[in-house]
Design an enzyme around this catalytic site. Structure first.
Site, PDB file in Angstrom:
ATOM      1  N   CYS A 126      22.931  16.283 -48.195  1.00  0.00           N
ATOM      2  CA  CYS A 126      21.874  15.255 -48.213  1.00  0.00           C
ATOM      3  C   CYS A 126      21.798  14.465 -49.514  1.00  0.00           C
ATOM      4  O   CYS A 126      21.016  13.534 -49.619  1.00  0.00           O
ATOM      5  CB  CYS A 126      20.522  15.900 -47.913  1.00  0.00           C
ATOM      6  N   CYS A 149      19.164  24.322 -50.099  1.00  0.00           N
ATOM      7  CA  CYS A 149      18.639  23.010 -50.464  1.00  0.00           C
ATOM      8  C   CYS A 149      17.309  22.826 -49.748  1.00  0.00           C
ATOM      9  O   CYS A 149      17.231  22.997 -48.532  1.00  0.00           O
ATOM     10  CB  CYS A 149      19.621  21.913 -50.051  1.00  0.00           C
ATOM     11  N   CYS A 164      23.350  18.005 -53.675  1.00  0.00           N
ATOM     12  CA  CYS A 164      23.711  18.643 -52.413  1.00  0.00           C
ATOM     13  C   CYS A 164      24.772  17.786 -51.732  1.00  0.00           C
ATOM     14  O   CYS A 164      24.603  16.574 -51.592  1.00  0.00           O
ATOM     15  CB  CYS A 164      22.467  18.782 -51.527  1.00  0.00           C
ATOM     16  N   CYS A 187      17.500  19.676 -47.010  1.00  0.00           N
ATOM     17  CA  CYS A 187      18.244  19.743 -45.745  1.00  0.00           C
ATOM     18  C   CYS A 187      18.449  21.165 -45.249  1.00  0.00           C
ATOM     19  O   CYS A 187      18.904  21.362 -44.133  1.00  0.00           O
ATOM     20  CB  CYS A 187      19.581  19.030 -45.870  1.00  0.00           C
ATOM     21  N   CYS A 230      24.404  31.084 -58.749  1.00  0.00           N
ATOM     22  CA  CYS A 230      25.837  31.098 -58.453  1.00  0.00           C
ATOM     23  C   CYS A 230      26.037  30.227 -57.207  1.00  0.00           C
ATOM     24  O   CYS A 230      25.695  30.626 -56.091  1.00  0.00           O
ATOM     25  CB  CYS A 230      26.266  32.543 -58.212  1.00  0.00           C
TER      26      CYS A 230
END
Length: 162
Positions: free
Chosen positions: A75, A121, A72, A124, A144
């Site tokens: 984070c 995510c 990510c 976060c 995707c």
């Protein structure tokens, strides 16, 4: 002891900078909108915090063939592995499964006049992209993902497990 409504009010103030989809993940990330703006590029902020989408074929990660981990961009949590990446031809990095089953959260997305499944995510709450049921075996899924929502950490000879 503070009343419950006081505590909830403070939590709401702390999380007001997060996208609505990330409010439930407030315990994992209590950054304000201004803090996210300072840490992320304009494009990353647009995608991760405002549920935007990058233009297809615009991310260098779409064509990336190196071994490693996709994290990510907000984070830095590990989300996808290069072993699960495939070329979907759509213009966005695509994976047939996350690195860890509980690393992402799915949410119904009714925007654009259709039903889709948004991927966030878990750590976060940042918007990553969407998952579709037209992917390859073994899962049949296509995650995707916006390349700007990810950072890539290449596998080095030291990181190879023996």
């Amino acid at each position: 002891m503070k009343p419950l409504h006081y505590t909830l009010g403070i939590l709401l103030l702390l999380t007001s900078g997060l996208p609505a989809s990330a409010q439930k993940n407030a315990a994992a990330s209590q950054k304000t909108r201004q803090e996210w703006k300072k840490e992320l590029t304009e494009e990353q902020y647009y995608i991760l915090c405002l549920q935007g989408t990058e233009h297809p074929f615009s991310s260098p990660l779409n064509a990336n063939k190196k071994k490693g981990i996709y994290k990510c961009a907000a984070c830095k949590s590990a989300l996808f592995g290069s072993d699960h990446k495939f070329d979907s031809g759509t213009g966005w990095p695509s994976f047939y499964k996350p690195l860890y089953k509980d690393g992402v959260v799915e949410k119904k997305d009714l925007k654009l006049g259709m039903v889709r499944t948004e991927i966030l995510c878990k750590h976060c709450g940042g918007h990553l992209g969407h998952v579709f049921d037209d992917g390859p075996r073994p899962t049949g899924l296509r995650y995707c993902i916006n390349g700007a929502a990810l950072v890539f950490e290449a596998q080095t000879s030291r990181s190879v497990r023996k």
